[in-house]
Design a protein around this motif. Structure first.
Motif, mmCIF file in Angstrom:
data_model
loop_
_atom_site.group_PDB
_atom_site.id
_atom_site.type_symbol
_atom_site.label_atom_id
_atom_site.label_comp_id
_atom_site.label_asym_id
_atom_site.label_seq_id
_atom_site.Cartn_x
_atom_site.Cartn_y
_atom_site.Cartn_z
ATOM 1 N N CYS A 124 0.824 -1.186 -0.058
ATOM 2 C CA CYS A 124 0.176 0.112 0.109
ATOM 3 C C CYS A 124 0.868 1.206 0.145
ATOM 4 C CB CYS A 124 -0.986 0.179 1.206
ATOM 5 S SG CYS A 124 -2.519 1.016 1.027
ATOM 6 N N CYS A 126 -0.013 3.910 2.015
ATOM 7 C CA CYS A 126 -0.355 5.149 3.149
ATOM 8 C C CYS A 126 0.737 5.442 4.057
ATOM 9 C CB CYS A 126 -1.641 4.527 3.821
ATOM 10 S SG CYS A 126 -1.776 2.885 4.337
ATOM 11 N N CYS A 134 -3.966 6.271 0.708
ATOM 12 C CA CYS A 134 -3.207 4.981 -0.055
ATOM 13 C C CYS A 134 -2.936 5.080 -1.263
ATOM 14 C CB CYS A 134 -4.426 3.801 0.198
ATOM 15 S SG CYS A 134 -4.881 3.436 2.081
ATOM 16 N N SER A 173 -3.223 -3.914 0.200
ATOM 17 C CA SER A 173 -4.350 -3.622 1.158
ATOM 18 C C SER A 173 -5.247 -2.408 0.723
ATOM 19 C CB SER A 173 -3.710 -3.580 2.497
ATOM 20 O OG SER A 173 -2.972 -2.441 2.619
HETATM 21 ZN ZN ZN Z 1 -3.028 1.944 2.743
#
Ligand code: ZN
Ligand code: PBG
Length: 338
Positions: A124, A126, A134, A173
């Motif tokens: 991801c 983030c 994200c 994710s």
């Molecule tokens: Zn994320």
């Protein structure tokens, strides 16, 4: 149950009279092989920082990984999942794709320390974006939102860099549409056609991620993740998410969080033939630790009962911060008496 004789011919208590008998008729089993342990890897050296809201969990620098990887291996836990906290972030999060990025370094180190431990990488952006969302942002009539299609290319690049470092399984994710297809294509084009994808297919926008965002330093600087993570009310939509990921080539599916979504897990297990993972997330862990620290619950019993519940609902694999404790308890005295 057709034609079951009634009381007093039938007495359900007959099969509960001893632990030996209870063990023989037990329908579900928890094994150390079911467990996946999450590890937070941080830039810097000689770091082992306890996470305030997750007692017993730490951020590790790569040079200190030996301690935790040694514990995982000696307990017989088959797999870890890695989260990285980089030294610097920017608005696209592209440092996540660097060959010498934090996760890539950690993967190489862990595979050196313990070749048989499976290394799963959370995929991801983030943790790598300055705004904590994200993927990179784009301007929309509603304000700034994650640019889905631009994120896909970056996800494929990040996946390939993880695979090059030696990751055994890639676990995206970010809940972007089309992410599994993009990652599968990227991996295949780079000759990683045998690296499986464990999709966070059914990930809800959940209050239970709070402690994780402290641990991974990934709290969004504005807004929330409800434009990409799922509405907790929806189960039909969850089945569509899973179905699309299966069609795009996911090898395993995940439901996340765990306890509030056991119904979703059970339905996904029934509907799809794929191995199912469940993520027993940070907030679930924090609640158990807080209650145990107060002496309000028996931690061992509660944790093992919870893990068994995930298995009963259909999980083949459980990602949990309790993995080390659960493995110790299973080794010491097995499940009896939970
Ligand atoms: Zn994320
Ligand atoms: C990153 C990611 C999150 C978690 C796993 N991967 C956080 C989020 O979506 O905000 C949460 C795990 C946990 O709470 O233990 N996308």
């Amino acid at each position: 149950m057709p034609n079951q004789p009634l009381f007093p011919t039938t007495r359900m208590r007959r099969l509960r009279t001893s632990e030996t008998l209870r063990a023989m008729v037990r329908e579900t089993h928890l094994r150390i092989d079911d467990l996946i342990y999450p590890i937070f890897v941080r830039h810097g050296s000689n770091v082992k920082n306890e996470i305030g809201s997750m007692p017993g969990q730490f951020q590790w620098s790569v040079d200190r990984l030996e301690e935790i990887v040694g514990t995982v291996e000696s307990l017989g836990i088959p797999a870890v999942i890695l989260f990285g906290i980089p030294a610097a972030k920017d608005d696209t999060g592209k440092v996540a794709c660097n060959a010498d990025g934090i996760v890539q370094e950690a993967v190489r180190k862990i595979k050196r320390l313990s070749p048989k431990t499976l290394v799963i990488t959370d995929l991801c952006f983030c943790e790598y974006t300055s705004h904590g969302h994200c993927g990179p942002l784009t301007e929309t009539p509603r304000g700034q939102e994650v640019d889905n299609d631009a994120t896909l290319e970056l996800l494929a690049a990040q996946a390939v860099s993880h695979a090059r470092a030696g990751a055994d399984i890639i676990a995206p994710s970010g809940m972007m549409d089309g992410m599994i297809r993009a990652i599968r294509r990227g991996l295949d084009a780079a000759s990683f056609e045998l690296v499986p994808i464990m999709s966070y297919a059914i990930k809800f926008a959940s209050g239970y991620y709070g402690p994780f965002r402290e641990a991974a330093e990934s709290t969004p600087s504005f807004g929330d993740r409800r434009t990409y993570q799922m509405d907790p009310a929806n189960v039909r939509e969850a089945m569509r998410e899973a179905e699309l990921d299966v069609a795009e080539g996911a090898d395993m599916l995940m439901v996340k969080p765990g306890l509030p979504y056991l119904d979703v897990l059970a339905r996904a297990k029934d509907r799809f033939g794929l191995p199912m993972a469940v993520y027993n997330v940070s907030g679930e862990y924090a609640m158990v630790k807080a209650a145990a620290a107060n002496g309000w619950i028996d931690e061992r019993r509660i944790v093992l009962e919870t893990m068994l519940g995930f298995k009963r609902a259909g999980a083949d694999m459980i990602i949990t911060y309790h993995a080390l404790d659960a493995a110790r308890w299973l080794r010491e005295d097995g499940l009896p008496g939970i």
